[in-house]
Design a protein around this motif. Structure first.
Motif, PDB file in Angstrom:
ATOM      1  N   SER A 286       0.831  -1.202   0.000  1.00  0.00           N
ATOM      2  CA  SER A 286       0.000   0.000   0.000  1.00  0.00           C
ATOM      3  C   SER A 286       0.867   1.255   0.000  1.00  0.00           C
ATOM      4  N   SER A 287       1.919   1.240   0.786  1.00  0.00           N
ATOM      5  CA  SER A 287       2.829   2.393   0.849  1.00  0.00           C
ATOM      6  C   SER A 287       3.518   2.615  -0.486  1.00  0.00           C
TER       7      SER A 287
ATOM      8  N   ALA B  10      -4.431   7.492   1.767  1.00  0.00           N
ATOM      9  CA  ALA B  10      -3.002   7.330   2.045  1.00  0.00           C
ATOM     10  C   ALA B  10      -2.818   6.298   3.154  1.00  0.00           C
ATOM     11  N   PRO B  11      -1.789   5.485   3.047  1.00  0.00           N
ATOM     12  CA  PRO B  11      -1.504   4.555   4.150  1.00  0.00           C
ATOM     13  C   PRO B  11      -1.071   5.343   5.384  1.00  0.00           C
ATOM     14  N   ALA B  12      -1.155   4.725   6.526  1.00  0.00           N
ATOM     15  CA  ALA B  12      -0.856   5.406   7.786  1.00  0.00           C
ATOM     16  C   ALA B  12       0.523   6.052   7.787  1.00  0.00           C
ATOM     17  N   ILE B  13       1.492   5.379   7.212  1.00  0.00           N
ATOM     18  CA  ILE B  13       2.855   5.891   7.215  1.00  0.00           C
ATOM     19  C   ILE B  13       3.002   7.169   6.387  1.00  0.00           C
ATOM     20  N   ALA B  14       2.087   7.398   5.454  1.00  0.00           N
ATOM     21  CA  ALA B  14       2.191   8.547   4.548  1.00  0.00           C
ATOM     22  C   ALA B  14       1.155   9.633   4.823  1.00  0.00           C
ATOM     23  N   GLU B  15       0.404   9.521   5.893  1.00  0.00           N
ATOM     24  CA  GLU B  15      -0.682  10.468   6.145  1.00  0.00           C
ATOM     25  C   GLU B  15      -0.203  11.913   6.239  1.00  0.00           C
TER      26      GLU B  15
ATOM     27  N   ASN C 145       6.308  24.832  -7.287  1.00  0.00           N
ATOM     28  CA  ASN C 145       7.662  24.511  -6.823  1.00  0.00           C
ATOM     29  C   ASN C 145       7.626  23.878  -5.433  1.00  0.00           C
ATOM     30  N   GLU C 146       6.759  24.376  -4.574  1.00  0.00           N
ATOM     31  CA  GLU C 146       6.642  23.812  -3.236  1.00  0.00           C
ATOM     32  C   GLU C 146       6.137  22.371  -3.284  1.00  0.00           C
ATOM     33  N   VAL C 147       5.208  22.101  -4.183  1.00  0.00           N
ATOM     34  CA  VAL C 147       4.711  20.729  -4.333  1.00  0.00           C
ATOM     35  C   VAL C 147       5.831  19.823  -4.833  1.00  0.00           C
ATOM     36  N   THR C 148       6.588  20.291  -5.805  1.00  0.00           N
ATOM     37  CA  THR C 148       7.634  19.430  -6.365  1.00  0.00           C
ATOM     38  C   THR C 148       8.756  19.152  -5.367  1.00  0.00           C
ATOM     39  N   THR C 149       8.963  20.033  -4.410  1.00  0.00           N
ATOM     40  CA  THR C 149       9.987  19.759  -3.400  1.00  0.00           C
ATOM     41  C   THR C 149       9.557  18.639  -2.454  1.00  0.00           C
ATOM     42  N   MET C 150       8.295  18.292  -2.455  1.00  0.00           N
ATOM     43  CA  MET C 150       7.810  17.194  -1.611  1.00  0.00           C
ATOM     44  C   MET C 150       8.244  15.842  -2.148  1.00  0.00           C
ATOM     45  N   MET C 151       8.834  15.834  -3.318  1.00  0.00           N
ATOM     46  CA  MET C 151       9.333  14.581  -3.897  1.00  0.00           C
ATOM     47  C   MET C 151      10.353  13.935  -2.949  1.00  0.00           C
ATOM     48  N   ASN C 152      11.137  14.757  -2.261  1.00  0.00           N
ATOM     49  CA  ASN C 152      12.125  14.221  -1.311  1.00  0.00           C
ATOM     50  C   ASN C 152      11.436  13.436  -0.197  1.00  0.00           C
ATOM     51  N   LEU C 153      10.312  13.956   0.286  1.00  0.00           N
ATOM     52  CA  LEU C 153       9.576  13.246   1.340  1.00  0.00           C
ATOM     53  C   LEU C 153       9.075  11.890   0.838  1.00  0.00           C
ATOM     54  N   LEU C 154       8.628  11.875  -0.408  1.00  0.00           N
ATOM     55  CA  LEU C 154       8.132  10.614  -0.981  1.00  0.00           C
ATOM     56  C   LEU C 154       9.274   9.612  -1.162  1.00  0.00           C
ATOM     57  N   GLU C 155      10.437  10.117  -1.562  1.00  0.00           N
ATOM     58  CA  GLU C 155      11.580   9.223  -1.726  1.00  0.00           C
ATOM     59  C   GLU C 155      11.967   8.590  -0.400  1.00  0.00           C
ATOM     60  N   GLU C 156      11.843   9.350   0.689  1.00  0.00           N
ATOM     61  CA  GLU C 156      12.135   8.798   2.000  1.00  0.00           C
ATOM     62  C   GLU C 156      11.122   7.702   2.364  1.00  0.00           C
ATOM     63  N   LEU C 157       9.856   7.907   1.998  1.00  0.00           N
ATOM     64  CA  LEU C 157       8.833   6.892   2.275  1.00  0.00           C
ATOM     65  C   LEU C 157       9.087   5.632   1.462  1.00  0.00           C
ATOM     66  N   GLY C 158       9.519   5.823   0.227  1.00  0.00           N
ATOM     67  CA  GLY C 158       9.726   4.696  -0.665  1.00  0.00           C
ATOM     68  C   GLY C 158      10.937   3.856  -0.315  1.00  0.00           C
ATOM     69  N   SER C 159      11.828   4.415   0.493  1.00  0.00           N
ATOM     70  CA  SER C 159      13.036   3.637   0.804  1.00  0.00           C
ATOM     71  C   SER C 159      12.928   2.903   2.118  1.00  0.00           C
TER      72      SER C 159
END
Length: 145
Positions: A27-28, A85-90, A131-145
């Motif tokens: 799910s994550s 969103a899964p709990a880890i990504a809320e 631009n602020e939305v696109t900087t959130m990509m880093n947060l997603l990369e942390e979730l994905g790893s």
């Protein structure tokens, strides 16, 4: 017999908890992929928008295409905001939803009777928010790893 039942019960509970963890991981990962796609859509739009706005100022057809694209982006926002969103990504999801809402407000404020008012769009904080939305990509990369 009692030992067999206890062993079976323990093994069953271990297997079931393992399945639950696996489902949460899947799910994550699905969420990370969906959110990444959403952010990439905004990134692409942010790169195209200045040219689209410039062309829309000189050409009615280009303005109509820009209006269509803006309406598509509003639909994209609604679809993503309604994602579970899964709990880890809320918390990350809520941050993206908040930025989406701000972008939605900018787009809706730049539209009058379904037509984009280019000056309102140009004078807005649309690019900053994208631009602020696109900087959130880093947060997603942390979730994905």
């Amino acid at each position: 017999m009692r030992k067999v039942i206890i062993t079976f019960t323990l093994l069953s509970s271990i297997l079931l908890s393992g399945c639950s963890v696996l489902e949460e991981v899947n799910s994550s990962l699905e969420y990370v992929n969906e959110a990444t796609e959403h952010i990439n859509t905004w990134k692409d739009f942010g790169e195209e928008a200045p040219q689209m706005i410039q062309e829309a100022a000189a050409d009615a057809n280009a303005k109509e295409e820009l209006e269509t694209k803006l309406n598509e982006m509003l639909v994209e926002i609604e679809e993503f905001n309604n994602t579970d969103a899964p709990a880890i990504a809320e918390s990350v999801h809520q941050q993206i939803v908040d930025k989406n809402q701000a972008i939605k407000d900018v787009i809706e404020n730049a539209m009058v009777d379904g037509e984009v008012v280019l000056e309102k769009l140009q004078d807005s904080q649309l690019y900053t928010l994208i631009n602020e939305v696109t900087t959130m990509m880093n947060l997603l990369e942390e979730l994905g790893s």
